[in-house]
Design a protein around this motif. Structure first.
Motif, PDB file in Angstrom:
ATOM      1  N   ASN A  10      83.228  36.853  19.917  1.00 56.01           N
ATOM      2  CA  ASN A  10      83.806  37.671  20.348  1.00 56.01           C
ATOM      3  C   ASN A  10      83.645  39.254  20.153  1.00 56.01           C
ATOM      4  O   ASN A  10      84.302  40.162  19.962  1.00 56.01           O
ATOM      5  CB  ASN A  10      85.308  37.445  20.142  1.00 56.01           C
ATOM      6  CG  ASN A  10      86.054  36.602  20.780  1.00 56.01           C
ATOM      7  OD1 ASN A  10      86.518  36.647  21.817  1.00 56.01           O
ATOM      8  ND2 ASN A  10      86.103  35.323  20.420  1.00 56.01           N
ATOM      9  N   ARG A  25      82.401  29.607  23.965  1.00 57.47           N
ATOM     10  CA  ARG A  25      82.971  30.937  23.757  1.00 57.47           C
ATOM     11  C   ARG A  25      84.517  30.793  23.616  1.00 57.47           C
ATOM     12  O   ARG A  25      84.929  31.471  24.504  1.00 57.47           O
ATOM     13  CB  ARG A  25      82.249  31.871  24.976  1.00 57.47           C
ATOM     14  CG  ARG A  25      80.980  31.804  24.867  1.00 57.47           C
ATOM     15  CD  ARG A  25      80.341  33.088  25.875  1.00 57.47           C
ATOM     16  NE  ARG A  25      80.721  32.501  27.303  1.00 57.47           N
ATOM     17  CZ  ARG A  25      81.110  33.600  28.233  1.00 57.47           C
ATOM     18  NH1 ARG A  25      81.342  34.714  28.157  1.00 57.47           N
ATOM     19  NH2 ARG A  25      81.356  33.012  29.485  1.00 57.47           N
ATOM     20  N   ALA A  27      88.085  32.361  22.888  1.00 52.80           N
ATOM     21  CA  ALA A  27      88.526  33.459  22.817  1.00 52.80           C
ATOM     22  C   ALA A  27      89.620  33.576  21.918  1.00 52.80           C
ATOM     23  O   ALA A  27      90.181  32.666  21.143  1.00 52.80           O
ATOM     24  CB  ALA A  27      89.422  33.860  24.259  1.00 52.80           C
ATOM     25  N   PRO A 108      93.206  37.618  30.202  1.00 53.43           N
ATOM     26  CA  PRO A 108      92.975  36.955  28.888  1.00 53.43           C
ATOM     27  C   PRO A 108      94.442  36.391  28.522  1.00 53.43           C
ATOM     28  O   PRO A 108      95.219  37.251  28.135  1.00 53.43           O
ATOM     29  CB  PRO A 108      92.112  37.856  27.972  1.00 53.43           C
ATOM     30  CG  PRO A 108      91.277  38.722  29.019  1.00 53.43           C
ATOM     31  CD  PRO A 108      92.253  38.867  30.185  1.00 53.43           C
ATOM     32  N   ARG A 146      89.986  29.760  31.003  1.00 53.51           N
ATOM     33  CA  ARG A 146      89.092  30.228  29.947  1.00 53.51           C
ATOM     34  C   ARG A 146      89.827  31.432  29.551  1.00 53.51           C
ATOM     35  O   ARG A 146      90.859  31.669  29.882  1.00 53.51           O
ATOM     36  CB  ARG A 146      87.846  30.714  30.857  1.00 53.51           C
ATOM     37  CG  ARG A 146      86.869  29.418  31.063  1.00 53.51           C
ATOM     38  CD  ARG A 146      86.302  28.941  29.975  1.00 53.51           C
ATOM     39  NE  ARG A 146      85.379  27.636  30.350  1.00 53.51           N
ATOM     40  CZ  ARG A 146      86.057  26.345  30.545  1.00 53.51           C
ATOM     41  NH1 ARG A 146      87.297  26.008  30.348  1.00 53.51           N
ATOM     42  NH2 ARG A 146      85.195  25.268  30.690  1.00 53.51           N
ATOM     43  N   ALA A 147      89.127  32.024  28.637  1.00 52.94           N
ATOM     44  CA  ALA A 147      89.850  33.388  27.943  1.00 52.94           C
ATOM     45  C   ALA A 147      91.304  33.127  27.453  1.00 52.94           C
ATOM     46  O   ALA A 147      91.892  34.056  27.459  1.00 52.94           O
ATOM     47  CB  ALA A 147      89.844  34.297  28.815  1.00 52.94           C
TER      48      ALA A 147
END
Length: 447
Positions: A10, A25, A27, A108, A146-147
């Protein structure tokens, strides 16, 4: 223990490298902060059934920015898709395909929440098929987000309306930062009378007394802190050997400490006497205390097996018997037990632990049936991989694999378990009884 990899990806350069290499990845999750917004942006309501209009009205009443259609270029804080009126599988296509476009616009930490009815209450096979289809679709959407975004569902049982207190309480929880690590789950709610509104919206548990076992450290200590934050008076319980840590927790939450071995025959009597003397009534009981004594079953000895069963389930059964027979326990009391994803899916080397946690689930469901017609509830919370002192002792590679084995690609925090317990202890959760809520980031084991 801190997740170093989460922190690295991040930041700009490591994050770009991870993307190039196709590495996970995870978050930073959107968690609850007192006074913060319910959602970080507008809420889009999809669906053409009666639930869509009802929820739009409710969200407007909560001062949310509500949309019925996606605006070009606009970012969304949440999407609520009402599927309570579906009667055949073909009805799922239009709203879910529209959802597919809307999730591209999620900010997000965004939220997707579905509204549906139980397949088992359908009057015909086509309706049952459509309702069960919601389950598969929402769980799949949760794996695609995602996120730090999540997808969960609300299931209206026994004819409950979309604006029933239980449904709206579940919606607020699932939209909020309190549900950060709850993903791919369904809250089944029944119609219950509206709870009394708390005088202070920031203290929904004000005036209630809670007992938390195994509260000297880790998840138990965080549960005590969150219940206190939400206004409850807290009694923390743990073994005498943890007395110093227990006293520190009690001081932090302005509560009282009781040193007791919950496997002792007089444990329940001592806890009830302590609560009666200091508070009069007990409203919330959290069975958090638990131990592990891991070994492959072929190497398991009676001492390890019996110790885990004694602490993790036998003590709960004995305490509940005395709790439910005592006038000290409130007629609107809440019991919340800690289960585990190991009790749902099993885990190598944990046959004793998995048996005890599966037993907790069985106990909760059976006890819940006896609560029908009353205002009491009992539920279980099943954590997945949570960042604690215990998981910090795992081998590095095993720990890293466990962290990434969920849709959110990271371990949860003790506060994530505590937030779910605080919700189940609250008035708006009165329509949730006999449920097992996984706090696991949609871990890829079990259902």
């Amino acid at each position: 223990m801190a997740d170093t990899y989460l922190g690295l990806v991040n930041t700009p350069l490591p994050g770009k490298l991870a993307k190039t290499l196709g590495l996970p990845r995870p978050a930073v999750l959107r968690r609850y902060t007192p006074g913060g917004p319910l959602v970080p942006g507008p809420v889009l309501i999809l669906g053409s059934g009666p639930g869509a209009d009802t929820l739009a009205e409710a969200l407007l009443g909560w001062d949310q920015d509500v949309r019925r259609h996606l605006r070009p270029g606009e970012k969304l804080g949440a999407v609520v898709v009402a599927l309570d009126a579906v009667s055949r599988p073909e009805d799922l296509g239009a709203p879910l395909l529209e959802l597919g476009q809307a999730v591209r616009a999620l900010l997000p930490g965004g939220r997707v929440v579905s509204l549906a009815r139980p397949a088992e209450e359908a009057g015909d096979p086509a309706t049952a098929a459509a309702r069960q289809g919601v389950d598969g679709a929402v769980r799949s959407v949760a794996k695609e987000l995602r996120a730090g975004a999540t997808a969960n569902g609300i299931v209206l049982r026994d004819g409950a309306a979309a604006d029933s207190p239980g449904a709206l309480g579940a919606l607020r929880f699932l939209l909020s930062g309190r549900s950060a690590y709850v993903d791919g789950q369904f809250l089944r709610v029944s119609a219950v009378p509206a709870p009394e509104e708390p005088a202070d919206a920031g203290a929904p548990l004000a005036g209630r007394t809670a007992v938390v076992t195994g509260a000297a450290r880790g998840i138990g200590a965080k549960i005590a802190e969150v219940l206190h934050r939400d206004g409850a008076k807290v009694v923390v319980v743990d073994v005498p050997a943890a007395g110093e840590q227990l006293a520190a927790v009690a001081n932090r939450v302005g509560g009282t400490a009781l040193q007791a071995d919950i496997t002792a025959a007089d444990a329940a009597a001592r806890i009830l006497a302590h609560v009666k003397e200091r508070h009069g009534t007990l409203d919330i009981f959290v069975h958090n205390a638990g131990i592990t004594r891991d070994k492959l079953l072929a190497n398991m000895d009676p001492a390890r097996w019996n110790a885990v069963i004694a602490v993790n389930i036998s003590s709960q059964l004995r305490i509940n018997d005395e709790l439910l027979a005592s006038p000290v326990f409130s007629p609107e009391g809440r019991i919340i037990s800690l289960a585990s994803t190991s009790g749902i899916a099993g885990n190598r080397g944990q046959s004793n632990y998995a048996a005890s946690k599966a037993a907790v689930i069985g106990m909760v469901r059976a006890t819940a049936a006896s609560f029908d017609g009353s205002s009491r509830t009992i539920n279980a919370v099943a954590p997945g991989f949570i960042e604690t002192d215990m998981t910090a002792k795992m081998p590095v590679l095993t720990r890293e694999a466990a962290r990434r084995l969920s849709s959110l690609q990271q371990g949860g925090q003790p506060v994530d378990v505590a937030e779910t317990i605080a919700f189940l202890a609250s008035g708006p959760a009165g329509g949730i009884n006999g449920q097992v809520i996984r706090v696991c980031g949609q871990n890829l084991v079990g259902a």
